[in-house]
Design an enzyme around this catalytic site. Structure first.
Site, PDB file in Angstrom:
ATOM      1  CD  GLU A 102      43.867  12.155  27.060  1.00  0.00           C
ATOM      2  OE1 GLU A 102      43.816  12.319  25.839  1.00  0.00           O
ATOM      3  OE2 GLU A 102      42.924  12.387  27.824  1.00  0.00           O
ATOM      4  CD  GLU A 138      42.289  15.276  30.572  1.00  0.00           C
ATOM      5  OE1 GLU A 138      41.432  14.988  29.722  1.00  0.00           O
ATOM      6  OE2 GLU A 138      43.438  15.656  30.276  1.00  0.00           O
TER       7      GLU A 138
END
Lengths: 631, 631, 631
Positions: free
Chosen positions: B142, B311
């Site tokens: 991320e 995710e």
């Protein structure tokens, strides 16, 4: 016990020639106590090691000569400017990492051993000189006020590392306890551990909670140093004046060191920036009807029964966003509310308004020109009402509520939903109890017996302590746990097996959710659940569910558990039903009317700005009704 | 293409004895993928140069032994504590100029060459060891999450100066490009140029935009270093898991280096703090109906067709202001929305909830005690639904929307009116397209052909790139530009001649104005213009004007231009009419119902919390309808 | 006096070849003035000591050659980058203690003697070269804009200590004056005194106010240095262009050094972030109907009658939260409102919109491509209307209002209730006067005569100065003091005897209270009291009380006192009645309509977005009516 009155006085603010007249007027007003000295260090020690006690000797002479009993404060909350030269690193740091500068008060770091010892030494010197001339001590002033418990300084970081080493022994223990394997946060030695501020995203909650525990312990140690220094020279009782809704350190632990707990009660100052919830517009000139009562009960617990209001608001203050004048009668009402909760003394802050510096707009009993201010006549009325009052005895309340400082820190660290606050949750339930006419004892989280309580509430407790767990197991009365009670370990992790692990009531929270104020979960019986809902698997009876079927109230014999945060209507309904089920009599009080029972009397207080009836009698705004209770 | 499932797993969190059982349950659930390793650096290299690969060897053995394919993450998002001793200046700095401390994650500065190389070296070591045993790579984790793209550090300042020298060559070029003559901001050499924070009033917007481009380039370079290190040892495809609504770096440019784009989809976490506009109260437990879809389409563009959800939220998270539980069925619905948009894989974060540290309140497929959490059964349902599904093929959508990172930065630097945001503008128009039942491809700003698109939207583009200008000129379909498209040079100046300089539609904006939300400009045909209106001189047909006569919609043949930001009603009306004019069929979908067409199927999703009808069929809340499309 | 027009021009922004055409068009438009030079230091002195005057010589040649009169600005608001190398500590610091960096403008500390002298030297060089070629001077640009008056730097701290020593002589005097005995804040020497920021809780208000006075004095000294340097070489009048609602320094004191006061009027920029109260939605495209008028009257006082609008908004600006386009006609209306208040000149900012850097979205009279922008035609209309206008003479208004900078600082330091602001209070009463059709003179706090004023208002004055006290005593007209007037000493303490100590009206405020906006105190006659109420003991007539009996309006002969802050309705009712009682004729103006009387004419302005009638005539939006007054 006698109920007594007093005031806070600053002889150093006024010409010495005025002292005798002031002392005489205090005595004439019917005051017993006068608190002095707590901000006077720069006058007592104008330069390092050069002391000037004479003026204080004379001030004490004048005051005691007029028949007043002196409470002497140690002056450590306002270290003189020159001490900064000796300890340049003594300043606390804010969460941004900046030193908090000289120029107001409380500019010291509790973790700074040098200043702590210097302050204790000063306390010792005062005790040595005045130990047998004064009636009581106060250490420092309002620990934690102005957000001063937690400091983010290098000094605090050093002390925190030592504290961690003491607590965990090895760095492996600490890494395991905190789960530092998550995100590769593993430390190799204690010297690598920083303060949990300014991290990229939230720090490890266990790290953050440990730091909050450390910060509290620093206050405990700080106070202990002064208490020891005083004890060496004086047998007079020692107290500290806690500030309303300061929850950053463990008041129980500090109070345990001393004989008396006192607190500073500013109902209107609190209303606009410290009271959670409630109808502020309705009580702008009265203060919240329950907020002072909560603190009275809390400090009765801290003082193990011996407690005072050390500073009572007598008129407008200067520090709230807005500062209205009290409704006529409130200065009297606030005093009686304190006495009804068992206060030994109520002291007004302050005798005379000082026309300079930070608090020049803060009222006293006298105006700056020595005329009587608006509160003076009400103080005189209370004094008159007390004059022939009989002694009173302490009495246990029928309801207990557990309040826990560590839980406050835990949920500040990990609210999971904006607004989850231990104090606010306890206070919401306390409000519900008060609205039902019930008198309450607040108890610490390590309470070992619930004997004598028909009904005990244990809301939002980080984890049940061993003594409390045993007390619940042994309790004859009804015990209501939750919401968010015992879902964590004391390290702020999820326990194995998952919580809550409640005595006598099998329940597991398999998921917790939070939701915003505009999206409560409805309850078919009325009201709703705000903010917090734990999803419970249980073998106990489910007494009540949300409209979408989630268990909210569980019951097994004398044990009950609440799985969500009830709104005002639900809290009153649920708590009321449980209280009656526990054998208590509830009263459906209208907004603004409040009751407090002593052992012999029922006090009824009208906080509303309009007349209200109680039991066929009308109470004017700020009105008080006293009824005898059957003994 | 097969549609597959997976999960994220942290063997280092659990006893090794539990791994085989975990692997077996994953396989039994029908999962194909397991992502591991991305936060494990402190375990892989517990001290500088001391590596411990054994545990990871064994974990991979266990997982692959159970038939799972491993995605291995490089661990650079969580550098161990000891690396800080090696690179004390590696910490990113916040906009206040303070280092962002160790104690969570992502505490590194993308501009720090030393750490970048150390991280790439670690990636290379992992590739060397595991390059032929694993199925895919993930670099870091991320990028940009927690506002970490832009760092205001001395290290960043040094790198920025070099970047500027590379870009402008001479300081005179830079002064001219930025217009530094204004306010005597002229520089004499590159070494004088600071970061554009903490200036007295706003910095030069060209300066600010250059810094944002630089910061993005640092991420591009950073990722390139890891990709190169991996490529040297492994042929497995490489991916990165982007985070929703992180727009601080150019995802197209980073993605271009790798085979697969993935993103992390947290519909309910996003709803309360990242979704612009929309009815949050209606979707508290479902997430916004369009937000994930937008990202699916965006990352399909980034991955040039190959994309995953790496995710996927399986229950409540811990990081939004409030964290409710998903409405039953949503875990399934979110998965199918992703597949309908062409995802190759959907992986849930995470296998089991870790009871400690920052994300202890973040759900997994399993509870901390290994019982199945609420999302598990829905995951199993999706797996069952996928079991016999045929392969699917990618298909081009009929509508294209240009989204551009540099435009995002430009309007953040120079909004001209509070709330002007490129993402929000594109998303508003995307919502309108979705509400009309249209499937959309998102395209980068340097798109060179619009072949096959019946309708293309180019909103809020800083300036038309040469390839896009040519593509518009050549387009057969309808192209709608604006508002605020091509009004600036790439340096964020006003061009000569003044813009927009549109292919095929003569229009000049002679003045732009912004206005607050409470003061929209009305449109006689319904709805209104919010926030932004450019005043256009044009020879084109003015299709629609504000009630006070300002041109809002221009049209010349297949080219149209929108001069203001349409509100919801106007956007739907105007976009709908243009789409139909472009030959598309629109559907008037009710609030909460959404459509996505694949090449062969129409998926209909009900995001509402009440049943909704589509084409005579009723969809329950979280319901999905699959209809065959004529081929 | 002639009424004249002008514009601000930046020859350095444009090719030299364009200058003659620009100059011709300015002259053709009817402009008299062109202001130049104030941001051009980096071009005039590109390196230390290397001057390039040639381009400015030629620019002045071209402009004066076209018949224009040049106003030349000293360039000290934008020091070139290289000066920072000479004075690395010249940057101002923000209240967080951080240097305010290079990269915009006004990045200097007024307390830095080195830069102050360098700037004055540059002014002197310009005066030497151009002193007899130009028509007027402007020093620097918008002192205090971007919050630049107050700097929290080490340089400021050093200068503050010297200033304190000069003011108080001995540290004992200072300790006594500030009441430092309170909280042991006593200083031993001036070197111990810090700046009053980042203290634990609020600093001593006397300390804070002293620092604000110091900061203002630094501006006064700064300007004096440039004025002296110019005067040595030039007889042209000197001015400074003040910025609207900048109140951090004493404009009267700065203005006293120069011949002309000018200000920069951005009605729409001001509306959304600087105007207290008012109906913003109604005036988004017109600006507040009273805000510019207030400043016109204020700067007429500063300039002792000689004042200009140096920068007048001709279209949208770039710096407000939102930036709409002016309603057609407003550019003309704003100009005439200024002339009606006695402006000698109105100059538009700016001639042509520069397409780069910070203000690229700020309109000019010309677009970046040299076409006429929307405001051009209105400027031309004003020029035409002025062409044959007769000379006008100044005239005293019938009403005076005292406005005081030190009172502004005092109530910022000690509001006692959120929102208590001297400017806002004065402006509320000014609005009431304007709504009644009254023309007003604003006067400084040391005004020594109120001769000729039928009605004088003295609201919110920290303390009555000796000259003003004498002037009130001698006044023939009605004088209204309060609320919050003369309740403090000039040190911001409570005086003995307690205030207000008013000439001719015995009253003492024994308590002051503040209350939030949602809790005003009602007035039986209509409207209410907001925010502030002083409780008055008086022997004067109580004309009006709150519904709960507190005196609000006192009267004794020609002296009146207002004890609370009247809301809009109450202000208009009370002020109107007093004005009529003072012999004035009031007009009950509708919302949006405003009047200003010169000696010979009545101007009526329609600020509303709909037509309004006045005396039988209809004014369109932005309409102006001119009526002759009987002489």
């Amino acid at each position: 016990m006698k109920r007594t009155l007093g005031t806070c006085y600053y002889p150093e603010h006024w010409p010495e020639a005025q002292w005798p007249e002031d002392a005489r007027r205090m005595a004439d007003l019917g005051l017993t106590w006068v608190r002095i000295g707590e901000f006077a260090w720069s006058l007592l020690e104008p330069a390092p090691g050069r002391y000037d006690w004479d003026w204080l000797d004379r001030a004490i002479d004048v005051l005691t000569g007029a028949g007043l009993s002196v409470v002497l404060g140690t002056p450590s909350a306002t270290p003189p400017r020159w001490i900064l030269d000796r300890f340049p690193d003594m300043l606390a740091h804010d969460a941004e990492g900046r030193p908090r500068k000289f120029g107001s008060r409380r500019h010291y770091d509790f973790a700074h051993a040098g200043y702590r010892d210097a302050a204790a030494r000063m306390a010792g010197l005062m005790a040595e000189r005045y130990g047998d001339r004064i009636a009581a001590w106060q250490t420092d002033n309002e620990y934690g006020c102005h957000d001063t418990t937690v400091s983010w300084s290098p000094v605090a970081q050093d002390a925190f590392r030592i504290w961690l080493k003491d607590k965990y022994g090895t760095i492996t223990n600490l890494n395991d306890a905190w789960g530092n394997i998550f995100w590769s946060m593993t430390y190799d030695d204690f010297g690598q551990i920083g303060l949990p501020n300014l991290t990229v995203t939230e720090p490890n909650p266990s790290h953050a909670l440990a730091f909050r525990r450390f910060a509290s312990d620093m206050v405990v140690d700080w106070n202990a140093a002064q208490v020891a220094a005083i004890r060496a020279h004086s047998d007079a009782p020692i107290s500290h004046n806690y500030m309303g809704r300061v929850t950053d350190f463990d008041h129980y632990a500090v109070a345990r060191q001393m004989e008396i707990a006192t607190w500073d009660s500013y109902p209107m100052g609190f209303l606009l920036d410290r009271v959670p919830g409630g109808d502020k517009a309705a009580y702008l000139r009265q203060g919240d009807p329950d907020f002072q009562a909560f603190h009275h009960d809390l400090y009765r617990a801290c003082g193990a029964g011996r407690w005072w209001v050390m500073e009572q608001q007598p008129g407008p203050v200067n520090w709230a966003p807005w500062n209205p004048a009290p409704l006529p009668g409130m200065v009297r009402l606030w005093s009686w509310e304190a006495f009804a909760h068992g206060a030994e003394a109520v002291c007004w802050f302050r005798w005379r308004q000082f026309p300079q510096a930070q608090e020049q707009q803060h009222a006293g009993l006298l105006r700056p020109d020595s005329s009587e201010a608006a509160g003076f006549a009400e103080a005189a009325q209370v004094a008159a009402e007390l004059r022939d009052a009989p002694d009173v005895a302490a009495v246990q309340a029928p309801v207990a509520l557990i309040f826990d400082y560590a839980s406050q820190w835990a949920w500040e660290v990990q609210p999971q939903g904006v607004g989850f606050d231990h104090f606010a949750l306890c206070f919401d339930l306390y409000r519900a109890l008060r609205s039902l006419g019930l008198s309450v004892d607040i108890l610490p989280p390590d309470t070992a017996s619930l004997g004598g309580y028909a009904f005990t509430l244990v809301p939002g407790l980080l984890s049940l302590t061993d003594p409390l767990r045993a007390a619940i197991e042994a309790a004859d009365g009804l015990v209501l746990t939750g919401p968010r009670t015992d879902l964590k370990t004391s390290e702020l992790s999820i326990p194995t097996p998952m919580g809550p692990n409640l005595p006598g009531l099998a329940a597991t929270s398999v998921m917790e959710e939070t939701f915003p104020p505009e999206a409560p979960r409805g309850l078919p019986a009325g009201g709703g659940i705000d903010l917090w809902l734990e999803h419970i698997e249980t073998t106990a009876e489910v007494v009540e569910r949300t409209t979408d079927g989630a268990p909210v109230l569980l019951r097994h014999g004398k044990r009950a558990h609440l799985a969500g945060w009830p709104d005002k209507m639900a809290a009153r309904r649920i708590i009321g039903a449980l209280a009656r089920d526990a054998g208590l009599t509830t009263v459906d009080l209208p907004e603004g009317l409040r009751i407090r029972d002593t052992g012999t009397e029922r006090f009824v207080f009208n906080y509303a700005s309009h007349p209200l009836d109680y039991d066929g009698k009308t109470l004017d705004p700020a009105g008080i009704l006293r009824l005898s209770l059957p003994s």
